[in-house]
Motif scaffolding. Sequence first.
Motif, mmCIF file in Angstrom:
data_model
loop_
_atom_site.group_PDB
_atom_site.id
_atom_site.type_symbol
_atom_site.label_atom_id
_atom_site.label_comp_id
_atom_site.label_asym_id
_atom_site.label_seq_id
_atom_site.Cartn_x
_atom_site.Cartn_y
_atom_site.Cartn_z
ATOM 1 N N ASP A 29 0.726 -1.303 0.176
ATOM 2 C CA ASP A 29 0.168 -0.018 0.009
ATOM 3 C C ASP A 29 0.907 1.207 -0.018
ATOM 4 N N VAL A 30 2.338 1.056 0.326
ATOM 5 C CA VAL A 30 2.722 2.144 0.122
ATOM 6 C C VAL A 30 3.587 2.453 -1.208
ATOM 7 N N PRO A 31 3.373 3.741 -1.928
ATOM 8 C CA PRO A 31 3.726 3.892 -3.226
ATOM 9 C C PRO A 31 4.991 3.514 -3.365
ATOM 10 N N ALA A 32 5.457 3.053 -4.425
ATOM 11 C CA ALA A 32 6.821 2.744 -4.786
ATOM 12 C C ALA A 32 7.736 3.658 -4.898
ATOM 13 N N ALA A 33 7.368 5.016 -5.221
ATOM 14 C CA ALA A 33 8.225 6.225 -5.069
ATOM 15 C C ALA A 33 8.586 6.715 -3.768
#
Length: 454
Positions: A29-33
Amino acid sequence: MRYLPLSDPDRRAMLDAIGVASVDDLFADVPAAARLSGPVEGLPMHMTEMAVERQLGGLAKQNLAAGDAPFFLGAGAYRHHVPSSVDHLIQRGEFLTAYTPYQPEIAQGTLQVLFEFQTQVARLYGCDVANASMYDGSTACWEAIGMARRITRRTRAILSAGLHPHYVSVCETMAKFTGDTLDIARPTLDQGKPGDDMARLLAAIDDQTSCVVVQNPNILGHIADLSELAEACHAKGALLIVVVTEPVSLGAIKSPGEMGADIVVGEGQSIGVGLQFGGPYLGLFATRDKYVRQMPGRLCGQTVDADGKRGFVLTLSTREQHIRREKATSNICTNSGLCALAFSIHMTLLGEKGLRELAALNHAKAVAAADVLAQVPGVEVLNHSFFNEFTLRLSKPARPIVRDLADQNILAGVALGRLYADAGLENGLIVAVTETTTEEHVATLASALREALA
């Protein structure tokens, strides 16, 4: 003490039990960026202790500390002078205890100061009873809404347009899981008087309303008499919740309890607790005596021991750590014990007279600063009343100006465009002035704004 980490089979069994293939899947759920793909850039993998100290010291010097520049930031966190005696006293042995004082026989110093803290908060807020602190002001605000739901058995909460947007955001997040309906509005720079929002609040209260939540002074610095609002809430069986983000203001302003508030919450950081780059902070929570059993958190009570000597214990502690979760009044609260201790010591050193003098000094300096800034072409002071914080309308968007002035080592205030995406607020700038602000700081800000708005 030895640390025994999990083995690979242990990890595999845990991952299988929750149905994921790897630890990395837990961060899906944590954006890759926003995720690191390797070590932090610029930090070597191995250094001596002395080299690490030098490296971190160099990084720390890149920060602009509040005391190293003209400082006008506020909007919920305020720079005040904290006497060195506070730092000294909180380290005394009488206050050293476990994280939470379950064993009163070895935690009397901590329990006594929390008991005194409760008394101070109750008197400050004009309420009958206060708890032994909470995590911070925003979560205390949500806890108050949850408490109102339990008392009224209603789920509609009306939030003032002047409530801090970060507090609103916390409430919106929690309401997704509780079914509460939030009636939310946004402030406008055309709202030169808080009466516009007051009219909306009065008109919105109905038989399904659990509570009305209003901040005083509000996010724009406006101060309001809440007596009429309290009467309107009570006429419909609803509760009035008042949020105070600047407790020093209560040395000059009538307390929310005196104006009819049922629950008063807020942030206690201003007293005894430094800015600290955003935390840890201190949630304050007080209410009327008849609602005490629905109050979240925990209470310290005074009693006598078997020998008749005065003693202190935890009582009415309806937290999930103490009772079954489904019967707990809260599952997100905690006690900020060290910050509460610092608050109580600072408040004791001030006393009632000192708090009133501190409040008067803050207000006088803010009035003087507003008068100076109002003379700058392209600056309009919007407030007809304020304590130590007011809102400016600039002739240009505020965020670029704030960034440019920060590059000049001037922390000019909080741009409303940073807090709200709403159109019409981008030219707003919240300016806070405390006893730490000098005439030279104000003159520097005025000069910089004059150049930026030319």
